[in-house]
Motif scaffolding. Structure first.
Motif, PDB file in Angstrom:
ATOM      1  N   MET A  75      25.650 -13.592  46.537  1.00  0.00           N
ATOM      2  CA  MET A  75      26.375 -12.346  46.496  1.00  0.00           C
ATOM      3  C   MET A  75      25.380 -11.212  46.770  1.00  0.00           C
ATOM      4  O   MET A  75      24.285 -11.215  46.234  1.00  0.00           O
ATOM      5  N   PRO A  76      25.745 -10.249  47.585  1.00  0.00           N
ATOM      6  CA  PRO A  76      24.802  -9.153  47.860  1.00  0.00           C
ATOM      7  C   PRO A  76      24.551  -8.309  46.616  1.00  0.00           C
ATOM      8  O   PRO A  76      25.410  -8.164  45.763  1.00  0.00           O
ATOM      9  N   LEU A  77      23.366  -7.773  46.555  1.00  0.00           N
ATOM     10  CA  LEU A  77      23.011  -6.883  45.461  1.00  0.00           C
ATOM     11  C   LEU A  77      23.566  -5.488  45.751  1.00  0.00           C
ATOM     12  O   LEU A  77      23.687  -5.083  46.899  1.00  0.00           O
ATOM     13  N   HIS A  78      23.892  -4.773  44.701  1.00  0.00           N
ATOM     14  CA  HIS A  78      24.399  -3.413  44.825  1.00  0.00           C
ATOM     15  C   HIS A  78      23.267  -2.459  44.449  1.00  0.00           C
ATOM     16  O   HIS A  78      23.109  -2.102  43.295  1.00  0.00           O
ATOM     17  N   VAL A  79      22.463  -2.084  45.433  1.00  0.00           N
ATOM     18  CA  VAL A  79      21.301  -1.220  45.203  1.00  0.00           C
ATOM     19  C   VAL A  79      21.792   0.208  45.018  1.00  0.00           C
ATOM     20  O   VAL A  79      22.465   0.756  45.896  1.00  0.00           O
ATOM     21  N   PRO A  80      21.495   0.821  43.860  1.00  0.00           N
ATOM     22  CA  PRO A  80      21.959   2.198  43.642  1.00  0.00           C
ATOM     23  C   PRO A  80      21.197   3.152  44.550  1.00  0.00           C
ATOM     24  O   PRO A  80      20.018   2.939  44.842  1.00  0.00           O
TER      25      PRO A  80
END
Length: 194
Positions: A1-6
């Motif tokens: 799953m892709p990371l959600h980079v803030p």
């Protein structure tokens, strides 16, 4: 799953771009890899850097946002990192650096992208152990600046990790935090009351 980079605060990114554009800042940095880099250097993967100040008696980790860290990429690899800090006037460039945590961060992020579940990547520093971890936070709605590690979050120790703690092995906060707390707590002096 892709990371959600803030997203990093815009002033933090601007301060890093300004430093990268300054021949003096790059030349005076203690980063031979950055000084020797050929081609344009770009800041990527902004990660909020939190510091573990203490763990309360109920197991809650008290953390604070210390800055934002950007990997500096030249060509196909990260050659350094840039760190920003919050000042009374807002976000400002702090320094460039290099070392084993650069490659270790990239490796841990690649590893995290292949995990099940969705996470927001952050960095968590444990100064008492000279330890840095990739903190995979499960609440994707937060902006990266706030929040505390919760039991279901993951911590991935970066290399070099302290003796007895395996680098690049994900641990639930509920499992690793008690170990870190025990190791950071100084032993009582001989002859002192317990």
């Amino acid at each position: 799953m892709p990371l959600h980079v803030p997203p990093a605060p815009a002033p933090a990114l601007r301060s890093v771009l300004t430093a990268l554009g300054s021949p003096t800042a790059v030349r005076e940095a203690k980063t031979p890899s950055l000084r020797a880099a050929q081609g344009p250097a770009t800041p990527e993967l902004p990660l909020p850097l939190h510091v573990l100040d203490r763990v309360s008696a109920d197991g809650t980790a008290d953390t604070r946002l210390a800055g934002w860290r950007f990997l500096i990429r030249c060509g196909d690899r990260a050659v350094a990192a840039a760190e920003t800090m919050l000042t009374p006037d807002g976000w400002a460039f702090s320094h460039f650096f290099e070392g084993p945590y650069i490659a270790s961060t990239e490796r841990a992020l690649r590893q995290a992208e292949n995990m099940k579940g969705a996470y927001q990547p952050r960095l968590l520093s444990v100064p008492g152990l000279y330890m840095l971890t990739l903190w995979l936070h499960g609440d994707l709605t937060e902006d990266g600046a706030g929040g505390h590690p919760v039991a279901s979050d993951l911590l991935v120790p970066l290399a070099p990790a302290p003796p007895g703690i395996a680098a690049h092995r994900p641990h639930r906060v509920a499992e690793l935090l008690p170990v870190l707390t025990h190791r950071v707590t100084p032993a009582p002096l001989l002859g002192s009351p317990a």
